[in-house]
Every structure is written in structure tokens, then in C-alpha cells.
Write an enzyme that holds these catalytic residues in place. Structure first.
Site, short mmCIF file in Angstrom:
data_model
loop_
_atom_site.label_atom_id
_atom_site.label_comp_id
_atom_site.label_asym_id
_atom_site.label_seq_id
_atom_site.Cartn_x
_atom_site.Cartn_y
_atom_site.Cartn_z
N ARG A 154 0.00 -8.43 14.05
CA ARG A 154 -0.54 -7.52 13.03
C ARG A 154 -1.43 -8.29 12.05
O ARG A 154 -2.45 -7.79 11.59
CB ARG A 154 0.59 -6.82 12.29
CG ARG A 154 1.29 -5.81 13.18
CD ARG A 154 2.58 -5.32 12.59
NE ARG A 154 2.36 -4.49 11.44
CZ ARG A 154 3.28 -4.26 10.51
NH1 ARG A 154 4.47 -4.81 10.60
NH2 ARG A 154 3.01 -3.48 9.49
N ARG A 161 12.00 -1.62 11.49
CA ARG A 161 10.77 -1.32 12.23
C ARG A 161 10.52 -2.34 13.33
O ARG A 161 10.53 -3.54 13.08
CB ARG A 161 9.57 -1.32 11.27
CG ARG A 161 9.37 0.01 10.57
CD ARG A 161 8.24 -0.05 9.58
NE ARG A 161 6.96 -0.50 10.12
CZ ARG A 161 5.82 -0.39 9.47
NH1 ARG A 161 5.80 0.17 8.27
NH2 ARG A 161 4.70 -0.80 10.00
N ARG A 172 11.82 -6.24 4.93
CA ARG A 172 11.68 -4.83 5.33
C ARG A 172 12.33 -4.60 6.69
O ARG A 172 12.91 -3.56 6.95
CB ARG A 172 10.19 -4.46 5.38
CG ARG A 172 9.96 -2.99 5.69
CD ARG A 172 8.53 -2.58 5.43
NE ARG A 172 7.63 -3.00 6.49
CZ ARG A 172 6.31 -2.77 6.48
NH1 ARG A 172 5.75 -2.18 5.45
NH2 ARG A 172 5.57 -3.16 7.48
N LYS A 205 0.84 -1.21 0.00
CA LYS A 205 0.00 0.00 0.00
C LYS A 205 0.87 1.26 0.00
O LYS A 205 0.60 2.21 -0.72
CB LYS A 205 -0.90 0.05 1.25
CG LYS A 205 -1.82 -1.13 1.43
CD LYS A 205 -2.72 -0.94 2.64
CE LYS A 205 -2.00 -0.98 3.98
NZ LYS A 205 -1.47 -2.29 4.38
N ARG A 216 -8.98 0.86 8.99
CA ARG A 216 -8.63 -0.48 9.48
C ARG A 216 -9.71 -1.11 10.33
O ARG A 216 -9.54 -2.28 10.74
CB ARG A 216 -7.35 -0.39 10.29
CG ARG A 216 -6.09 -0.65 9.45
CD ARG A 216 -4.94 -0.22 10.28
NE ARG A 216 -3.79 -1.02 10.17
CZ ARG A 216 -2.63 -0.58 9.64
NH1 ARG A 216 -2.55 0.60 9.11
NH2 ARG A 216 -1.58 -1.34 9.64
P1 AMP Z 1 1.30 0.75 9.12
O1 AMP Z 1 2.55 1.46 8.81
O2 AMP Z 1 0.11 1.29 8.35
O3 AMP Z 1 1.41 -0.74 8.99
O4 AMP Z 1 0.95 1.06 10.66
C1 AMP Z 1 1.84 0.70 11.69
C2 AMP Z 1 1.07 0.58 12.99
O5 AMP Z 1 0.46 1.85 13.31
C3 AMP Z 1 -0.08 -0.41 12.99
O6 AMP Z 1 0.33 -1.72 13.24
C4 AMP Z 1 -0.95 0.15 14.11
O7 AMP Z 1 -0.42 -0.11 15.40
C5 AMP Z 1 -0.83 1.64 13.88
N1 AMP Z 1 -1.84 2.14 12.92
C6 AMP Z 1 -1.61 2.77 11.73
N2 AMP Z 1 -2.76 3.09 11.12
C7 AMP Z 1 -3.75 2.66 11.93
C8 AMP Z 1 -5.18 2.69 11.86
N3 AMP Z 1 -5.82 3.23 10.83
N4 AMP Z 1 -5.88 2.15 12.90
C9 AMP Z 1 -5.25 1.63 13.97
N5 AMP Z 1 -3.93 1.55 14.10
C10 AMP Z 1 -3.17 2.06 13.10
#
Ligand code: AMP
Length: 187
Positions: free
Chosen positions: A144, A133, A127, A13, A88
Site C-alpha cells: 500500500r 483489516r 489498527r 483521513k 488516488r
Molecule cells: P482505504 O480504506 O482508503 O485505505 O482503502 C482500502 C483499499 O481499497 C485500498 O488499499 C485499495 O485497494 C482500495 N481503494 C480504496 N479507494 C481506492 C481508490 N480511490 N482507488 C483505488 N483503490 C482504492
């Protein structure tokens, strides 16, 4: 144009969102990136979100809706945005729909990047070695994926029932997948 990108962690994404945002000349709203910046800068938001993010669980809908509301109020977002990593949960889907309705907009297109768990595990491991990360470590990745299956996957049906979802098999090269996104969006 407001476009929402969905898919499991590691589906691409972020990468495809940057390319699409560049082509359309609109910004990408990536809640994960905004949260990571907040953690790095140790803002009150970052301090609240850090442990939850590192565990691989989802940050509360309330926090997320606050972030999205702030972003959508920026002049740079006036012509539309690419939503990456938000929505989400179903409450977030409802919240984003309400925020957009308030400014006379709606999600014009939902793109779902379809990829197998096996492919995801390989990509996230790679990654982790590149970006380091904390939430790409194997235990957090498992959490996740569970959060994705239990809380995010049902959101697809929510959008299917309200205008539909464009599915893209997100395997192959970045360019190949970008070509499919371009065909789907028409630009
Ligand atoms: P991402 O980089 O989008 O995978 O986000 C990393 C982490 O941030 C996720 O595993 C969640 O802990 C948090 N996070 C990011 N976006 C959201 C969202 N829309 N709702 C809830 N948690 C989020």
C-alpha cells in the site's frame, strides 16, 4: 463545499473526515469503506475488488469512478462531500473533476495529511489489532505504501498546479489535528 482529503494510508483521513463531515453537515465519500461493504456483502463489485484490496494494490480507476459517480448522484451529496481515500491516481483526479464539473461544482479544497512512514507503520500495526483489516498485515502495508508513493503522491503535484494543497502535519492528538483542519477550512 467539496473537500478532498489526501495522505498515505494511516494518515488519519478517515478519522478527521468523520469529524469534518459532521461539522459541515455533508457526507463523506470513502471508497475504501464502500468497497469493504461490497466485499462483506459479496456483491459483484465486492467479488471483483476483494483480492486486489487484500493484496494492498489499487482497485481499477474504472471501478472507482463508477462508485464515485453513483455516490455523487445521491440527493444527500447535493450540497458537497468530503472525499476520503479517493482521489488516488491522476486519472481519478481528472475523472472526479469532470464529474463535479458536470454538476457545476469543483474541488474547493485539498487537504494533505503529512506523516512519516515510521509513524504510519506504528499506526497501521495498532489498527490491525483493533479492526483486523486484512490489508493492514505487514506485507500488504508495504504494498500500500508503494502504491501510495508511485500512484497517489504524484496527484498532489496535479492539485498544486490547479489551486493548491493545504498541508497539515498529521502528528499529535486527534483533537489537535482536528483543530488544524478547522482552522484551515474555517469551520
Ligand atoms: P482505504 O480504506 O482508503 O485505505 O482503502 C482500502 C483499499 O481499497 C485500498 O488499499 C485499495 O485497494 C482500495 N481503494 C480504496 N479507494 C481506492 C481508490 N480511490 N482507488 C483505488 N483503490 C482504492
Amino acid at each position: 463545499m467539496d473537500i478532498l482529503l489526501m495522505g498515505p494510508p494511516g494518515a488519519g483521513k478517515g478519522t478527521q473526515g468523520v469529524l469534518l463531515a459532521g461539522r459541515l453537515g455533508i457526507p463523506k465519500v470513502a471508497t475504501g469503506d464502500l468497497l469493504r461493504d461490497a466485499v462483506k456483502n459479496a456483491t459483484p463489485l465486492g467479488l471483483k475488488a476483494k483480492a486486489v484490496m487484500e493484496s494492498g494494490a489499487l482497485v481499477s480507476d474504472e471501478i472507482i469512478m463508477g462508485i464515485v459517480g453513483e455516490e455523487l448522484a445521491k440527493p444527500s451529496c447535493a450540497r458537497g462531500v468530503i472525499f476520503d481515500g479517493v482521489v488516488r491516481t491522476i486519472p481519478q483526479a481528472e475523472g472526479v473533476a469532470a464529474l463535479l464539473a458536470g454538476i457545476g461544482r469543483k474541488i474547493d479544497m485539498v487537504i494533505f495529511f503529512d506523516v512519516t512512514d515510521q509513524e504510519i507503520l506504528g499506526r497501521l500495526e495498532k489498527r490491525r489489532t483493533i479492526e483486523g483489516r486484512a490489508d493492514d498485515d505487514p506485507a500488504a502495508v508495504q504494498r500500500r505504501l508503494v502504491a501510495y508513493r508511485e500512484q497517489t503522491a504524484p496527484v498532489l503535484a496535479w492539485y498544486e498546479a490547479r489551486g493548491g494543497v493545504t498541508r497539515i502535519p498529521a502528528v499529535g492528538t486527534v483533537d489537535g489535528i482536528a483543530g488544524q483542519v478547522r482552522d484551515a477550512v474555517g469551520r
